[in-house]
Design a protein around this motif. Structure first.
Motif, PDB file in Angstrom:
ATOM      1  N   ILE A 110      86.088   5.227  61.906  1.00  0.00           N
ATOM      2  CA  ILE A 110      84.719   5.199  62.447  1.00  0.00           C
ATOM      3  C   ILE A 110      83.896   4.110  61.774  1.00  0.00           C
ATOM      4  CG2 ILE A 110      82.559   6.511  62.554  1.00  0.00           C
ATOM      5  CD1 ILE A 110      84.283   9.002  63.054  1.00  0.00           C
ATOM      6  N   SER A 111      84.054   3.958  60.463  1.00  0.00           N
ATOM      7  CA  SER A 111      83.329   2.911  59.741  1.00  0.00           C
ATOM      8  C   SER A 111      83.746   1.522  60.210  1.00  0.00           C
ATOM      9  CB  SER A 111      83.577   3.030  58.238  1.00  0.00           C
ATOM     10  OG  SER A 111      83.141   4.263  57.764  1.00  0.00           O
ATOM     11  N   LEU A 112      85.035   1.332  60.442  1.00  0.00           N
ATOM     12  CA  LEU A 112      85.523   0.046  60.924  1.00  0.00           C
ATOM     13  C   LEU A 112      84.951  -0.283  62.299  1.00  0.00           C
ATOM     14  CD1 LEU A 112      87.534  -2.356  60.578  1.00  0.00           C
ATOM     15  CD2 LEU A 112      89.157  -0.939  61.827  1.00  0.00           C
ATOM     16  N   PHE A 113      84.955   0.684  63.209  1.00  0.00           N
ATOM     17  CA  PHE A 113      84.398   0.444  64.538  1.00  0.00           C
ATOM     18  C   PHE A 113      82.896   0.172  64.483  1.00  0.00           C
ATOM     19  CE2 PHE A 113      88.241   2.472  66.378  1.00  0.00           C
ATOM     20  CZ  PHE A 113      88.586   1.414  67.197  1.00  0.00           C
ATOM     21  N   TYR A 114      82.186   0.872  63.616  1.00  0.00           N
ATOM     22  CA  TYR A 114      80.752   0.626  63.464  1.00  0.00           C
ATOM     23  C   TYR A 114      80.506  -0.793  62.956  1.00  0.00           C
ATOM     24  CZ  TYR A 114      75.978   0.897  61.798  1.00  0.00           C
ATOM     25  OH  TYR A 114      74.653   0.645  61.575  1.00  0.00           O
ATOM     26  N   TYR A 115      81.284  -1.208  61.968  1.00  0.00           N
ATOM     27  CA  TYR A 115      81.146  -2.558  61.426  1.00  0.00           C
ATOM     28  C   TYR A 115      81.446  -3.604  62.494  1.00  0.00           C
ATOM     29  CZ  TYR A 115      82.112  -6.710  58.643  1.00  0.00           C
ATOM     30  OH  TYR A 115      82.127  -7.982  58.133  1.00  0.00           O
ATOM     31  N   LEU A 116      82.514  -3.393  63.248  1.00  0.00           N
ATOM     32  CA  LEU A 116      82.859  -4.354  64.290  1.00  0.00           C
ATOM     33  C   LEU A 116      81.802  -4.425  65.384  1.00  0.00           C
ATOM     34  CD1 LEU A 116      86.680  -3.769  64.712  1.00  0.00           C
ATOM     35  CD2 LEU A 116      85.573  -5.784  63.778  1.00  0.00           C
ATOM     36  N   LEU A 117      81.247  -3.284  65.749  1.00  0.00           N
ATOM     37  CA  LEU A 117      80.246  -3.279  66.813  1.00  0.00           C
ATOM     38  C   LEU A 117      78.914  -3.884  66.361  1.00  0.00           C
ATOM     39  CD1 LEU A 117      80.852   0.144  68.534  1.00  0.00           C
ATOM     40  CD2 LEU A 117      81.195  -2.116  69.500  1.00  0.00           C
ATOM     41  N   THR A 118      78.550  -3.738  65.082  1.00  0.00           N
ATOM     42  CA  THR A 118      77.254  -4.249  64.633  1.00  0.00           C
ATOM     43  C   THR A 118      77.312  -5.686  64.155  1.00  0.00           C
ATOM     44  OG1 THR A 118      77.599  -3.322  62.430  1.00  0.00           O
ATOM     45  CG2 THR A 118      76.396  -1.975  64.028  1.00  0.00           C
ATOM     46  N   LYS A 119      78.382  -6.068  63.491  1.00  0.00           N
ATOM     47  CA  LYS A 119      78.454  -7.416  62.904  1.00  0.00           C
ATOM     48  C   LYS A 119      79.273  -8.404  63.725  1.00  0.00           C
ATOM     49  CE  LYS A 119      76.193  -6.067  59.294  1.00  0.00           C
ATOM     50  NZ  LYS A 119      74.842  -6.497  59.042  1.00  0.00           N
ATOM     51  N   HIS A 120      80.273  -7.911  64.423  1.00  0.00           N
ATOM     52  CA  HIS A 120      81.163  -8.803  65.170  1.00  0.00           C
ATOM     53  C   HIS A 120      81.315  -8.343  66.611  1.00  0.00           C
ATOM     54  CE1 HIS A 120      82.453 -10.980  61.601  1.00  0.00           C
ATOM     55  NE2 HIS A 120      82.466  -9.819  60.978  1.00  0.00           N
ATOM     56  N   ASN A 121      80.219  -8.010  67.251  1.00  0.00           N
ATOM     57  CA  ASN A 121      80.314  -7.461  68.601  1.00  0.00           C
ATOM     58  C   ASN A 121      80.877  -8.458  69.611  1.00  0.00           C
ATOM     59  OD1 ASN A 121      78.082  -9.062  68.707  1.00  0.00           O
ATOM     60  ND2 ASN A 121      76.689  -7.485  69.428  1.00  0.00           N
ATOM     61  N   GLN A 122      80.623  -9.750  69.426  1.00  0.00           N
ATOM     62  CA  GLN A 122      81.166 -10.732  70.359  1.00  0.00           C
ATOM     63  C   GLN A 122      82.697 -10.754  70.260  1.00  0.00           C
ATOM     64  OE1 GLN A 122      79.860 -14.711  69.727  1.00  0.00           O
ATOM     65  NE2 GLN A 122      80.896 -15.500  71.527  1.00  0.00           N
ATOM     66  N   HIS A 123      83.235 -10.740  69.053  1.00  0.00           N
ATOM     67  CA  HIS A 123      84.685 -10.743  68.888  1.00  0.00           C
ATOM     68  C   HIS A 123      85.288  -9.416  69.346  1.00  0.00           C
ATOM     69  CE1 HIS A 123      84.173 -14.367  66.623  1.00  0.00           C
ATOM     70  NE2 HIS A 123      83.412 -13.743  65.738  1.00  0.00           N
ATOM     71  N   PHE A 124      84.589  -8.343  69.080  1.00  0.00           N
ATOM     72  CA  PHE A 124      85.095  -7.019  69.459  1.00  0.00           C
ATOM     73  C   PHE A 124      85.277  -6.917  70.968  1.00  0.00           C
ATOM     74  CE2 PHE A 124      84.352  -2.561  70.647  1.00  0.00           C
ATOM     75  CZ  PHE A 124      85.385  -1.967  69.929  1.00  0.00           C
ATOM     76  N   PHE A 125      84.251  -7.291  71.715  1.00  0.00           N
ATOM     77  CA  PHE A 125      84.341  -7.185  73.169  1.00  0.00           C
ATOM     78  C   PHE A 125      85.247  -8.257  73.770  1.00  0.00           C
ATOM     79  CE2 PHE A 125      80.257  -4.950  72.474  1.00  0.00           C
ATOM     80  CZ  PHE A 125      80.673  -3.722  72.959  1.00  0.00           C
ATOM     81  N   GLU A 126      85.418  -9.363  73.064  1.00  0.00           N
ATOM     82  CA  GLU A 126      86.300 -10.424  73.537  1.00  0.00           C
ATOM     83  C   GLU A 126      87.762  -9.976  73.500  1.00  0.00           C
ATOM     84  OE1 GLU A 126      87.569 -14.895  72.076  1.00  0.00           O
ATOM     85  OE2 GLU A 126      85.600 -14.108  71.546  1.00  0.00           O
TER      86      GLU A 126
END
Length: 68
Positions: free
Chosen positions: A16-32
């Motif tokens: 959950i912490s990893l997904f939160y970090y990815l969504l808040t700090k690296h959302n462009q890479h996450f959705f890409e």
């Protein structure tokens, strides 16, 4: 159940912490890369879902041998 153990809670919290970090700090890479991660999950799900078939088949075969 795995989630009722301390190890399970630790892993769940880390994911959950990893997904939160990815969504808040690296959302462009996450959705890409999200479509690719879904495709990579397919073989993993396939392995886990077919793991139970082998146990059932072996149990049925053992029962049939015992009855003969």
């Amino acid at each position: 159940m795995f989630l009722s153990t301390p190890k399970g809670w630790l892993i769940l919290t880390a994911v959950i912490s990893l997904f939160y970090y990815l969504l808040t700090k690296h959302n462009q890479h996450f959705f890409e890369y999200l479509p690719f991660s879904i495709l990579l999950l397919c073989p993993v799900m396939h392995l886990f879902m077919h793991g139970s078939h082998h146990n059932k088949d072996n149990k049925d075969n053992k029962d049939n041998k015992d009855n003969k």
